[in-house]
Design an enzyme around this catalytic site. Structure first.
Site, PDB file in Angstrom:
ATOM      1  N   HIS A  80       0.840  -1.206   0.000  1.00  0.00           N
ATOM      2  CA  HIS A  80       0.000   0.000   0.000  1.00  0.00           C
ATOM      3  C   HIS A  80       0.879   1.262   0.000  1.00  0.00           C
ATOM      4  O   HIS A  80       0.587   2.240  -0.693  1.00  0.00           O
ATOM      5  CB  HIS A  80      -0.896   0.036   1.241  1.00  0.00           C
ATOM      6  CG  HIS A  80      -1.852  -1.114   1.364  1.00  0.00           C
ATOM      7  ND1 HIS A  80      -1.735  -2.073   2.352  1.00  0.00           N
ATOM      8  CD2 HIS A  80      -2.934  -1.471   0.629  1.00  0.00           C
ATOM      9  CE1 HIS A  80      -2.729  -2.951   2.227  1.00  0.00           C
ATOM     10  NE2 HIS A  80      -3.463  -2.620   1.187  1.00  0.00           N
ATOM     11  N   LYS A  87      -0.626  -7.091  -8.166  1.00  0.00           N
ATOM     12  CA  LYS A  87      -0.933  -8.370  -7.521  1.00  0.00           C
ATOM     13  C   LYS A  87      -2.373  -8.761  -7.861  1.00  0.00           C
ATOM     14  O   LYS A  87      -2.685  -9.931  -8.026  1.00  0.00           O
ATOM     15  CB  LYS A  87      -0.759  -8.289  -6.005  1.00  0.00           C
ATOM     16  CG  LYS A  87      -1.043  -9.621  -5.326  1.00  0.00           C
ATOM     17  CD  LYS A  87      -0.744  -9.572  -3.859  1.00  0.00           C
ATOM     18  CE  LYS A  87      -1.870  -8.941  -3.079  1.00  0.00           C
ATOM     19  NZ  LYS A  87      -3.033  -9.852  -2.910  1.00  0.00           N
TER      20      LYS A  87
END
Ligand code: AMP
Length: 281
Positions: A34, A146
């Protein structure tokens, strides 16, 4: 850093915010993956907005939603340290007010892989991201590779609905042993955590086979499945060798291929992928 919890407070905070705005949507339990999205947003934006919202609509099983890890205090510290200007951390009712009755449903690109394994998942993702894009009005939004299919679904949605936010894909951040960082990793037991790099090992074995000249996709799937089978704790959900544009399973690998896996370890469902270009001979 400002923390806002309502649609109205978000709009008020954004009215005074310098542009361009970069949006980083998350479900919290922030990790270095993140943070890498925030860093990219920080470099390209005058204002960085992060949403932290565990979206019930994208979970099939209520238990999976309830077990999703949450720690808002720690997330706010990490967000501030990473350079976020505004955190939008709403309640479920604020995102989906009483009477909410709209679903954004993306077509073919949302159907295979995660879409097939998790019915309704991408409807939930597309619906919440459409709301976030509408509320924030960002020039750009940052997403991790991802979740490769998620990026493709969101891009399709943004294009089709003429949403003016550009979707920026960002590289997957990994632990030193190759495991893709994920909030779900927190739910692994120590033995599960030790077994989890098998996803990466399987993907790299598949990629190596392709680069070594294997063009038969079934053989590459078998190579990856064999690696997964060598780890007793790993229970494979799907093993895919697909066209990276359509996400349709390939028979023969000619150019680009997307290798992707979903695997349960300790009951925790992990995903990862690797894009490969076949060597031309
Ligand atoms: P999540 O909080 O899991 O919904 O993820 C929020 C965003 O962070 C999504 O765009 C993810 O693709 C991205 N993300 C999750 N894990 C990673 C990672 N290991 N590296 C880069 N981005 C990631």
């Amino acid at each position: 850093m400002q923390v806002v919890r309502s649609r109205a407070d978000l709009r008020a905070a954004l009215a005074a915010a310098p542009r361009p705005i970069g949006l980083v949507p998350t479900m919290g339990w922030l990790h270095a993956g993140h943070v890498s999205l925030v860093e990219r947003a920080r470099a390209e934006s005058a204002t960085v907005v992060m949403s932290i919202f565990v979206n019930p609509k994208q979970f099939g099983e209520a238990s999976d939603f309830e077990r999703y890890p949450r720690n808002e205090g720690r997330d706010l510290e990490r967000a501030e340290a990473a350079g976020v200007d505004i955190v939008f951390a709403p309640t479920v009712d604020e995102v989906y007010p009483p009477g909410f009755d709209t679903t954004v449903s993306v077509g073919a690109i949302a159907h295979p892989l995660e879409g097939a394994a998790r019915p309704g998942h991408f409807d939930g993702v597309a619906t919440v991201v459409a709301i976030l894009f509408a509320l924030v009005g960002a020039e750009r939004a940052y997403f991790g590779l991802k979740d490769y299919q998620q990026i493709r679904v969101i891009r399709r949605m943004a294009l089709d609905l003429a949403l003016p936010t550009e979707v920026i894909p960002c590289e997957t951040v990994r632990e030193p042993d190759g495991l893709a960082m994920s909030s779900r990793n927190a739910r692994l037991t120590p033995t599960g955590r030790a077994a989890a790099p098998v996803l990466r090992t399987a993907l790299l074995a598949g990629a190596q086979a392709i680069r070594g000249g294997t063009a038969d996709a079934r053989s590459v799937r078998r190579t990856m499945a064999d690696v997964l089978a060598s780890e007793p704790l790993a229970e494979s959900d799907y093993v895919s060798v697909a066209d990276p544009v359509t996400l349709v399973e390939l028979d023969t690998i000619r150019g680009e291929a997307l290798l992707s896996l979903a695997v349960r370890i300790d009951g925790v469902r992990l995903i990862d992928n690797e894009a490969v270009t076949a060597s031309r001979r």
